[in-house]
Enzyme design. Structure first.
Site, mmCIF file in Angstrom:
data_model
loop_
_atom_site.group_PDB
_atom_site.id
_atom_site.type_symbol
_atom_site.label_atom_id
_atom_site.label_comp_id
_atom_site.label_asym_id
_atom_site.label_seq_id
_atom_site.Cartn_x
_atom_site.Cartn_y
_atom_site.Cartn_z
ATOM 1 N N GLU A 1 -4.724 3.824 6.213
ATOM 2 C CA GLU A 1 -4.296 3.561 4.843
ATOM 3 C C GLU A 1 -4.826 4.659 3.924
ATOM 4 O O GLU A 1 -4.231 4.983 2.912
ATOM 5 C CB GLU A 1 -4.847 2.194 4.410
ATOM 6 C CG GLU A 1 -4.332 1.721 3.085
ATOM 7 C CD GLU A 1 -5.381 0.974 2.306
ATOM 8 O OE1 GLU A 1 -5.952 1.571 1.375
ATOM 9 O OE2 GLU A 1 -5.626 -0.201 2.622
ATOM 10 N N SER B 1 -10.443 -0.672 3.193
ATOM 11 C CA SER B 1 -9.689 -0.761 4.452
ATOM 12 C C SER B 1 -9.293 0.638 4.890
ATOM 13 O O SER B 1 -8.621 1.344 4.147
ATOM 14 C CB SER B 1 -8.403 -1.561 4.261
ATOM 15 O OG SER B 1 -8.681 -2.849 3.792
ATOM 16 N N ARG C 1 0.834 -1.213 0.000
ATOM 17 C CA ARG C 1 0.000 0.000 0.000
ATOM 18 C C ARG C 1 0.872 1.268 0.000
ATOM 19 O O ARG C 1 0.540 2.265 0.633
ATOM 20 C CB ARG C 1 -0.930 0.028 1.221
ATOM 21 C CG ARG C 1 -1.938 -1.111 1.276
ATOM 22 C CD ARG C 1 -2.981 -0.998 0.170
ATOM 23 N NE ARG C 1 -4.093 -1.901 0.394
ATOM 24 C CZ ARG C 1 -4.096 -3.194 0.048
ATOM 25 N NH1 ARG C 1 -3.051 -3.736 -0.547
ATOM 26 N NH2 ARG C 1 -5.169 -3.930 0.266
HETATM 27 N N1 EPU Z 1 -10.435 -10.581 10.596
HETATM 28 C C1 EPU Z 1 -11.129 -10.579 11.808
HETATM 29 N N2 EPU Z 1 -12.103 -9.641 11.978
HETATM 30 C C2 EPU Z 1 -12.412 -8.720 11.039
HETATM 31 C C3 EPU Z 1 -11.702 -8.713 9.821
HETATM 32 C C4 EPU Z 1 -10.712 -9.650 9.619
HETATM 33 O O1 EPU Z 1 -10.881 -11.390 12.681
HETATM 34 O O2 EPU Z 1 -13.319 -7.932 11.280
HETATM 35 C C5 EPU Z 1 -9.428 -11.629 10.357
HETATM 36 C C6 EPU Z 1 -9.972 -12.637 9.339
HETATM 37 O O3 EPU Z 1 -10.703 -13.645 9.950
HETATM 38 C C7 EPU Z 1 -8.715 -13.167 8.716
HETATM 39 C C8 EPU Z 1 -7.782 -11.976 8.768
HETATM 40 O O4 EPU Z 1 -8.294 -11.077 9.735
HETATM 41 O O5 EPU Z 1 -8.151 -14.188 9.511
HETATM 42 C C9 EPU Z 1 -7.623 -11.298 7.417
HETATM 43 O O6 EPU Z 1 -8.879 -10.817 6.947
HETATM 44 P P1 EPU Z 1 -9.209 -10.586 5.386
HETATM 45 O O7 EPU Z 1 -8.918 -11.810 4.626
HETATM 46 O O8 EPU Z 1 -10.576 -10.009 5.301
HETATM 47 O O9 EPU Z 1 -8.126 -9.539 4.895
HETATM 48 P P2 EPU Z 1 -7.540 -8.227 5.571
HETATM 49 O O10 EPU Z 1 -6.126 -8.456 5.913
HETATM 50 O O11 EPU Z 1 -8.442 -7.759 6.654
HETATM 51 C C10 EPU Z 1 -6.598 -7.244 3.319
HETATM 52 C C11 EPU Z 1 -6.656 -5.957 2.522
HETATM 53 C C12 EPU Z 1 -7.969 -5.840 1.767
HETATM 54 C C13 EPU Z 1 -8.062 -7.022 0.813
HETATM 55 C C14 EPU Z 1 -7.980 -8.330 1.643
HETATM 56 C C15 EPU Z 1 -7.931 -9.552 0.776
HETATM 57 C C16 EPU Z 1 -5.280 -4.380 3.767
HETATM 58 C C17 EPU Z 1 -5.244 -3.144 4.602
HETATM 59 N N3 EPU Z 1 -6.484 -4.829 3.420
HETATM 60 O O12 EPU Z 1 -7.606 -7.193 4.325
HETATM 61 O O13 EPU Z 1 -7.900 -4.644 0.976
HETATM 62 O O14 EPU Z 1 -9.269 -6.990 0.086
HETATM 63 O O15 EPU Z 1 -6.755 -8.337 2.441
HETATM 64 O O16 EPU Z 1 -6.717 -9.631 0.103
HETATM 65 O O17 EPU Z 1 -4.225 -4.927 3.442
HETATM 66 C C18 EPU Z 1 -8.472 -2.337 0.826
HETATM 67 O O18 EPU Z 1 -7.262 -2.099 0.798
HETATM 68 O O19 EPU Z 1 -9.328 -1.421 0.752
HETATM 69 C C19 EPU Z 1 -8.928 -3.724 0.988
HETATM 70 C C20 EPU Z 1 -10.206 -4.029 1.139
#
Ligand code: EPU
Length: 338
Positions: free
Chosen positions: A333, A237, A162
């Protein structure tokens, strides 16, 4: 040239914040953009494109240039790959759909990311195991001080998680006008390793997925977790996932053995901010019209009439609570316009 006055920016930012632009102009051509930059009557200028990664916390006392440059074309191709050029004002998801129609592979995992092509390099958009930098060849940007068009190749953009040069030393100096990507025409490299994608493909009995299947899976997953900005204002995010040292991680995981985490390339550990925020009890919480999304705690939402200042105050509350609970600093972000 049609310069408007006192225009609400609500339709131009996905958070749906009702901040006003003192002056506003729609930019539809490069020559026009050059002319606008030369206008001495409007010394302060501000760029808005898809408005999908910004939080406006006040009115903009400047000439807001809405980048509306359109067009997608093929620059060159051989038997195996194709280089395409998309203008900055093209909708990102529209570009993904254009590529899928032609069976050009490489950005299917980036389906349904809000925003426009021109803002994609600024934060090196990424999702489900793919980042823009994996297919990015170059972008053209207009230097605001001179109106000159300059090309930045992949290396010059200094992409990171990012991150890019446009968030750092080149910040506020350039307007990205177009982006070139290199995509595959057959034998596409498929990125299905992300757990949720695998599960979604299995659910649909897809054994040999096409790039269209992957795009469909990503669309289904995103729709189930992330709010549609047309229905509920948000900026994806709001925070980055924090990365901590191995030493700090060992201490953290002893206290929180159930925490999800990922190794990064440089021997650090990434902890999902969404998990940390959920543990602090914020998921689904609402404070007036500002809230934390009920399906993904990383996303802050505007239930209708929240001001940018209210969303900002909520983000600060979340950051403080996460720090007080876990000793981990999380950072926004989105670009906060103060
Ligand atoms: N999780 C929780 N609670 C929540 C959200 C997430 O416990 O409310 C846990 C999930 O269970 C999982 C882990 O956190 O074990 C990761 O969650 P997720 O797969 O939803 O991905 P993320 O790391 O929260 C990132 C990106 C997203 C992207 C997804 C999928 C960033 C800041 N965000 O989210 O990007 O879609 O991975 O690749 O890196 C964006 O940048 O706007 C965005 C949506």
């Amino acid at each position: 040239m049609n310069i408007l006055e006192n225009i609400s920016l609500k339709p131009y930012n996905t958070f749906g914040i009702d901040a006003k632009a003192r002056f506003f102009v729609d930019i539809t051509g490069l020559a026009q953009l050059q002319k606008v930059l030369e206008l001495k009557a409007y010394p302060k200028k501000f760029i808005i494109s898809g408005g999908s990664n910004m939080l406006l916390t006040k009115d903009i006392d400047a000439l807001v240039m809405h980048i509306n440059l359109e067009g997608i074309s093929i620059v060159e191709e051989n038997e195996d790959t194709v280089e395409i050029k998309a203008m900055a004002g093209e909708n990102w998801h529209g570009l993904v759909m254009w590529c899928l129609e032609k069976d050009f592979g490489g950005i299917e995992n980036l389906s349904l990311i809000p925003g426009n092509v021109g803002t994609a390099p600024i934060q090196n958009i990424g999702a489900y195991g793919v980042e823009l930098k994996d297919v990015f060849v170059s972008c053209t940007a207009m230097e605001m001080a001179t109106g000159e068009l300059i090309s930045f190749d992949n290396e010059e953009c200094k992409f990171g998680y990012r991150e890019s040069i446009f968030k750092n030393e080149a910040k506020d100096k350039y307007i990205i006008t177009s982006v070139n990507l290199r995509l595959t025409k057959h034998d596409h490299a498929l990125h299905t390793g992300y757990g949720a994608i695998e599960a979604e493909l299995q659910k649909n009995d897809v054994i040999y997925p096409t790039i269209q299947d992957i795009s469909n899976a990503v669309i289904t997953i995103r729709r189930s977790k992330l709010p549609d900005p047309k229905e509920l204002g948000n900026s994806g995010s709001f925070f980055k996932n924090p990365v901590i040292s191995r030493k700090a991680f060992e201490k953290f995981i002893k206290k929180n053995p159930q925490a999800p985490h990922y190794e990064t390339d440089d021997d650090q550990i990434k902890i999902p901010a969404g998990w940390l925020i959920e543990q602090c009890g914020f998921k689904g919480k609402r404070f007036g019209d500002a809230g934390v999304h009920d399906k993904q705690a990383l996303v802050l939402v505007n239930y209708g009439n929240a001001t940018g200042a209210e969303i900002l105050a909520l983000s600060e509350k979340v950051m403080k609570e996460v720090y007080d609970t876990f000793g981990i600093k999380i950072q926004p972000e989105v670009n906060i316009i103060k």
